[in-house]
Design a protein around this motif. Structure first.
Motif, PDB file in Angstrom:
ATOM      1  N   THR A 191       0.796  -1.191  -0.031  1.00 23.49           N
ATOM      2  CA  THR A 191      -0.105   0.103  -0.015  1.00 23.49           C
ATOM      3  C   THR A 191       0.932   1.229  -0.094  1.00 23.49           C
ATOM      4  O   THR A 191       0.575   2.211  -0.870  1.00 23.49           O
ATOM      5  CB  THR A 191      -1.156  -0.042   1.252  1.00 23.49           C
ATOM      6  OG1 THR A 191      -1.661  -1.099   1.288  1.00 23.49           O
ATOM      7  CG2 THR A 191      -1.858   1.196   1.164  1.00 23.49           C
TER       8      THR A 191
ATOM      9  N   GLY B  62       1.354   3.832  -3.195  1.00 25.58           N
ATOM     10  CA  GLY B  62       0.978   5.324  -2.846  1.00 25.58           C
ATOM     11  C   GLY B  62       2.137   6.064  -3.357  1.00 25.58           C
ATOM     12  O   GLY B  62       2.083   7.188  -3.876  1.00 25.58           O
TER      13      GLY B  62
ATOM     14  N   CYS C  20       2.333   9.023  -6.264  1.00 26.04           N
ATOM     15  CA  CYS C  20       2.627  10.208  -6.402  1.00 26.04           C
ATOM     16  C   CYS C  20       3.572  10.589  -6.986  1.00 26.04           C
ATOM     17  O   CYS C  20       3.722  11.659  -7.798  1.00 26.04           O
ATOM     18  CB  CYS C  20       2.706  10.541  -4.781  1.00 26.04           C
ATOM     19  SG  CYS C  20       1.322  10.569  -3.765  1.00 26.04           S
TER      20      CYS C  20
END
Length: 96
Positions: free
Chosen positions: A19, A23, A27
């Protein structure tokens, strides 16, 4: 009227590392799409591969001029203080 019984299967939970890496890579890829191709992770990676992908993320952050010092163990070990700073910095970069 015909009703069908639908069984919904609970989705397996993602590993917290996956996770976080997902993420971070999203980004980084949003800000610098050319960096996103360097960050490829798969499910069930060994500790060595997790450290290697963490090193790639750090290299990308350094090339993006991230101001703090970051170690691969902080990503792999889920150092929430350090990850919070990285995510806040990435958020500001995305907003700019």
């Amino acid at each position: 009227m015909l009703f069908r019984s639908v069984r919904l299967r609970k989705r397996d939970e993602l590993d917290p590392f996956e996770t976080l890496v997902g993420g971070l890579s999203w980004c980084i890829g949003y800000i610098k799409p050319e960096f996103n191709r360097d960050i490829v992770y798969t499910e069930g990676m060994s500790l060595g591969k997790k450290i290697a992908i963490s090193e790639k993320i750090i290299v990308c952050l350094q090339q993006m001029n991230y101001p703090e010092r970051l170690w691969p163990q902080q990503i792999q070990g889920m150092d929430y203080v350090a990850m919070g700073k990285v995510l806040q910095w990435l958020k500001v970069q995305i907003m700019d």
